[in-house]
Motif scaffolding. Sequence first.
Motif, PDB file in Angstrom:
ATOM      1  N   ALA A 147     -21.911  54.579  42.190  1.00 44.84           N
ATOM      2  CA  ALA A 147     -21.440  53.739  43.289  1.00 44.84           C
ATOM      3  C   ALA A 147     -22.415  53.646  44.459  1.00 44.84           C
ATOM      4  CB  ALA A 147     -20.098  54.260  43.798  1.00 44.84           C
ATOM      5  N   THR A 148     -23.257  54.650  44.627  1.00 41.21           N
ATOM      6  CA  THR A 148     -24.104  54.716  45.815  1.00 41.21           C
ATOM      7  C   THR A 148     -24.967  53.463  45.974  1.00 41.21           C
ATOM      8  OG1 THR A 148     -24.194  57.125  45.688  1.00 41.21           O
ATOM      9  CG2 THR A 148     -25.923  56.028  46.954  1.00 41.21           C
ATOM     10  N   GLY A 149     -24.835  52.821  47.133  1.00 39.96           N
ATOM     11  CA  GLY A 149     -25.666  51.672  47.464  1.00 39.96           C
ATOM     12  C   GLY A 149     -25.058  50.320  47.170  1.00 39.96           C
ATOM     13  N   THR A 150     -23.867  50.274  46.562  1.00 39.04           N
ATOM     14  CA  THR A 150     -23.312  48.962  46.240  1.00 39.04           C
ATOM     15  C   THR A 150     -22.971  48.176  47.512  1.00 39.04           C
ATOM     16  OG1 THR A 150     -21.534  47.756  45.130  1.00 39.04           O
ATOM     17  CG2 THR A 150     -20.964  49.903  46.034  1.00 39.04           C
ATOM     18  N   PRO A 151     -23.345  46.887  47.548  1.00 44.80           N
ATOM     19  CA  PRO A 151     -23.003  46.051  48.699  1.00 44.80           C
ATOM     20  C   PRO A 151     -21.698  45.287  48.498  1.00 44.80           C
ATOM     21  CG  PRO A 151     -24.574  44.889  47.322  1.00 44.80           C
ATOM     22  CD  PRO A 151     -24.307  46.214  46.643  1.00 44.80           C
ATOM     23  N   LYS A 152     -21.019  45.542  47.394  1.00 42.27           N
ATOM     24  CA  LYS A 152     -19.794  44.814  47.102  1.00 42.27           C
ATOM     25  C   LYS A 152     -18.736  45.077  48.187  1.00 42.27           C
ATOM     26  CE  LYS A 152     -20.117  42.596  43.060  1.00 42.27           C
ATOM     27  NZ  LYS A 152     -19.178  42.858  41.974  1.00 42.27           N
ATOM     28  N   PRO A 153     -17.896  44.082  48.484  1.00 38.10           N
ATOM     29  CA  PRO A 153     -16.861  44.269  49.512  1.00 38.10           C
ATOM     30  C   PRO A 153     -15.708  45.121  48.999  1.00 38.10           C
ATOM     31  CG  PRO A 153     -16.648  42.114  48.497  1.00 38.10           C
ATOM     32  CD  PRO A 153     -17.902  42.708  47.946  1.00 38.10           C
ATOM     33  N   MET A 154     -14.904  45.579  49.927  1.00 39.58           N
ATOM     34  CA  MET A 154     -13.720  46.352  49.578  1.00 39.58           C
ATOM     35  C   MET A 154     -12.704  45.496  48.843  1.00 39.58           C
ATOM     36  SD  MET A 154     -12.880  48.570  52.997  1.00 39.58           S
ATOM     37  CE  MET A 154     -13.017  47.137  54.068  1.00 39.58           C
ATOM     38  N   THR A 155     -11.900  46.151  48.040  1.00 41.08           N
ATOM     39  CA  THR A 155     -10.753  45.487  47.434  1.00 41.08           C
ATOM     40  C   THR A 155      -9.561  45.640  48.375  1.00 41.08           C
ATOM     41  OG1 THR A 155      -9.912  47.447  46.276  1.00 41.08           O
ATOM     42  CG2 THR A 155     -11.633  46.160  45.167  1.00 41.08           C
ATOM     43  N   VAL A 156      -8.432  45.118  47.977  1.00 41.40           N
ATOM     44  CA  VAL A 156      -7.211  45.249  48.780  1.00 41.40           C
ATOM     45  C   VAL A 156      -6.862  46.714  48.991  1.00 41.40           C
ATOM     46  CG1 VAL A 156      -4.737  44.776  48.834  1.00 41.40           C
ATOM     47  CG2 VAL A 156      -6.321  43.009  48.050  1.00 41.40           C
ATOM     48  N   VAL A 157      -7.111  47.535  47.956  1.00 44.43           N
ATOM     49  CA  VAL A 157      -6.812  48.962  48.061  1.00 44.43           C
ATOM     50  C   VAL A 157      -7.647  49.596  49.162  1.00 44.43           C
ATOM     51  CG1 VAL A 157      -6.921  51.191  46.880  1.00 44.43           C
ATOM     52  CG2 VAL A 157      -6.096  49.169  45.655  1.00 44.43           C
ATOM     53  N   GLY A 158      -8.932  49.253  49.209  1.00 48.96           N
ATOM     54  CA  GLY A 158      -9.804  49.811  50.233  1.00 48.96           C
ATOM     55  C   GLY A 158      -9.380  49.402  51.631  1.00 48.96           C
ATOM     56  N   GLU A 159      -8.969  48.154  51.765  1.00 49.45           N
ATOM     57  CA  GLU A 159      -8.499  47.674  53.071  1.00 49.45           C
ATOM     58  C   GLU A 159      -7.235  48.410  53.486  1.00 49.45           C
ATOM     59  OE1 GLU A 159      -8.032  43.509  52.529  1.00 49.45           O
ATOM     60  OE2 GLU A 159     -10.186  43.086  52.442  1.00 49.45           O
ATOM     61  N   ARG A 160      -6.356  48.639  52.512  1.00 47.65           N
ATOM     62  CA  ARG A 160      -5.099  49.332  52.810  1.00 47.65           C
ATOM     63  C   ARG A 160      -5.351  50.754  53.295  1.00 47.65           C
ATOM     64  NH1 ARG A 160      -1.743  50.827  47.719  1.00 47.65           N
ATOM     65  NH2 ARG A 160      -3.240  52.529  47.800  1.00 47.65           N
ATOM     66  N   GLU A 161      -6.352  51.402  52.722  1.00 46.69           N
ATOM     67  CA  GLU A 161      -6.634  52.785  53.090  1.00 46.69           C
ATOM     68  C   GLU A 161      -7.533  52.904  54.315  1.00 46.69           C
ATOM     69  OE1 GLU A 161      -5.025  55.103  51.977  1.00 46.69           O
ATOM     70  OE2 GLU A 161      -4.173  54.284  50.132  1.00 46.69           O
ATOM     71  N   GLY A 162      -7.909  51.764  54.897  1.00 41.54           N
ATOM     72  CA  GLY A 162      -8.705  51.795  56.118  1.00 41.54           C
ATOM     73  C   GLY A 162     -10.135  52.240  55.906  1.00 41.54           C
ATOM     74  N   LEU A 163     -10.686  51.978  54.729  1.00 39.68           N
ATOM     75  CA  LEU A 163     -12.065  52.362  54.456  1.00 39.68           C
ATOM     76  C   LEU A 163     -13.036  51.411  55.161  1.00 39.68           C
ATOM     77  CD1 LEU A 163     -11.653  53.191  50.665  1.00 39.68           C
ATOM     78  CD2 LEU A 163     -11.630  54.766  52.599  1.00 39.68           C
ATOM     79  N   LYS A 164     -14.285  51.824  55.253  1.00 40.79           N
ATOM     80  CA  LYS A 164     -15.241  51.071  56.045  1.00 40.79           C
ATOM     81  C   LYS A 164     -16.104  50.117  55.220  1.00 40.79           C
ATOM     82  CE  LYS A 164     -15.579  54.791  59.455  1.00 40.79           C
ATOM     83  NZ  LYS A 164     -16.474  55.791  60.102  1.00 40.79           N
ATOM     84  N   SER A 165     -16.182  50.324  53.911  1.00 35.73           N
ATOM     85  CA  SER A 165     -17.043  49.482  53.091  1.00 35.73           C
ATOM     86  C   SER A 165     -16.634  49.571  51.632  1.00 35.73           C
ATOM     87  CB  SER A 165     -18.513  49.925  53.223  1.00 35.73           C
ATOM     88  OG  SER A 165     -18.679  51.223  52.665  1.00 35.73           O
ATOM     89  N   GLY A 166     -17.150  48.631  50.844  1.00 35.93           N
ATOM     90  CA  GLY A 166     -16.923  48.698  49.414  1.00 35.93           C
ATOM     91  C   GLY A 166     -17.559  49.931  48.813  1.00 35.93           C
ATOM     92  N   GLU A 167     -18.717  50.324  49.350  1.00 32.91           N
ATOM     93  CA  GLU A 167     -19.373  51.535  48.850  1.00 32.91           C
ATOM     94  C   GLU A 167     -18.476  52.751  49.052  1.00 32.91           C
ATOM     95  OE1 GLU A 167     -23.652  53.797  49.298  1.00 32.91           O
ATOM     96  OE2 GLU A 167     -22.591  53.210  51.127  1.00 32.91           O
ATOM     97  N   GLU A 168     -17.860  52.857  50.229  1.00 35.29           N
ATOM     98  CA  GLU A 168     -16.993  53.986  50.496  1.00 35.29           C
ATOM     99  C   GLU A 168     -15.809  54.006  49.528  1.00 35.29           C
ATOM    100  OE1 GLU A 168     -14.775  56.220  54.258  1.00 35.29           O
ATOM    101  OE2 GLU A 168     -15.477  54.160  54.486  1.00 35.29           O
ATOM    102  N   GLU A 169     -15.265  52.824  49.232  1.00 38.44           N
ATOM    103  CA  GLU A 169     -14.166  52.753  48.282  1.00 38.44           C
ATOM    104  C   GLU A 169     -14.627  53.161  46.883  1.00 38.44           C
ATOM    105  OE1 GLU A 169     -11.092  49.536  46.262  1.00 38.44           O
ATOM    106  OE2 GLU A 169     -12.369  48.912  47.914  1.00 38.44           O
ATOM    107  N   ALA A 170     -15.784  52.658  46.461  1.00 37.75           N
ATOM    108  CA  ALA A 170     -16.297  52.972  45.123  1.00 37.75           C
ATOM    109  C   ALA A 170     -16.627  54.448  44.977  1.00 37.75           C
ATOM    110  CB  ALA A 170     -17.536  52.126  44.834  1.00 37.75           C
ATOM    111  N   LEU A 171     -17.114  55.060  46.049  1.00 38.04           N
ATOM    112  CA  LEU A 171     -17.453  56.482  46.008  1.00 38.04           C
ATOM    113  C   LEU A 171     -16.219  57.366  45.894  1.00 38.04           C
ATOM    114  CD1 LEU A 171     -20.276  56.559  48.703  1.00 38.04           C
ATOM    115  CD2 LEU A 171     -20.551  57.129  46.277  1.00 38.04           C
ATOM    116  N   ALA A 172     -15.080  56.880  46.375  1.00 34.95           N
ATOM    117  CA  ALA A 172     -13.790  57.576  46.228  1.00 34.95           C
ATOM    118  C   ALA A 172     -13.827  59.025  46.696  1.00 34.95           C
ATOM    119  CB  ALA A 172     -13.336  57.509  44.765  1.00 34.95           C
TER     120      ALA A 172
END
Length: 324
Positions: A147-172
């Motif tokens: 997951a490290t370095g992905t520029p992909k946006p967050m999914t709905v799940v990431g937005e719900r959990e208040g994450l800061k980026s798609g990378e943060e969501e992917a890193l879990a």
Amino acid sequence: MVNVALAGATTGFGRTVLLNFLDYNKDGKHNLILLSRNAQPDLSARGIDVRPVDYANHQQLVSALEGVHTVLSVIGGGPEAMESAQLALIPACKEAGVTRFAPSEYAGRTNEGVDLYAGKEVVWKAVQTSGLEYTRFACGLFMSIMATGTPKPMTVVGEREGLKSGEEEALAGLRPWNFVINMKAGTADYPGDGTAPMVFTDMRDVALFVYRALDLESWPEELGMRGDVKSFKEVVEICEKVQGRKWLTRNNSLEELKKQSENPGKQFYNQTRVGLAQGWGMVGDELNKTFPDVKPITCEEFAEKWWSGVELDEPSWGEDVAFM
């Protein structure tokens, strides 16, 4: 219903486990308890029984564990902190009448040969002689290293959990880490020739398998789970296809890796690579067989989700390895 307490579940991988437990437990099947050094008002508001603990205070620990059936340790941090906190938990569990305990393992099929994991072995031996029912949850490598370095946006799940980026969501919950493979740079620093098979499991799937394991009447000593079985070389082939570019790779003999392990700053990285080349990451599939309805994400699906359609530069060696 099982009263299950999670220790160390406020950050990182532990928080991923806890938040996924909340999703799986919407029917209130289990009573979720969090042992925390500090108040967690956001989690209390979501129905979790947050119990303050000081791991140096035995009686407080015993009181916090009152009525608990199963304790899941997902304690992270430095080796000494992990060891001391769990060694405090084990006798407190016994005195409080806890039935089952799972130490903070979640890696390969053994800890031998990795100096940083020596404390895990101390805890494991203490668990084995505790009189508690116990198991070792093994999942191989966290798939989040892809997951490290992905520029992909967050999914709905990431937005719900208040994450800061798609990378943060992917890193879990895993920190950004270019371990062997560097997804953004397109490089792979193989252990051996990169062909040793190993297990890759997404951290969310780890949480699901562990949650389902709460339903088992008894726990065997080992409960392995497999997200996907691939070699690093096969993972690179998948990534080359998804990213549409040819990666740079290099082989490293075990003799060279062992020599590099003498450097304290690179010890963990190289000791782990030696272990992986020797089969350390090939864990069992007991939970897959027990719960065949669980369909974990594969490496190819993970790569497609977080790297397809991304514009990337030509592969280049550079700061490609994070040793810790």
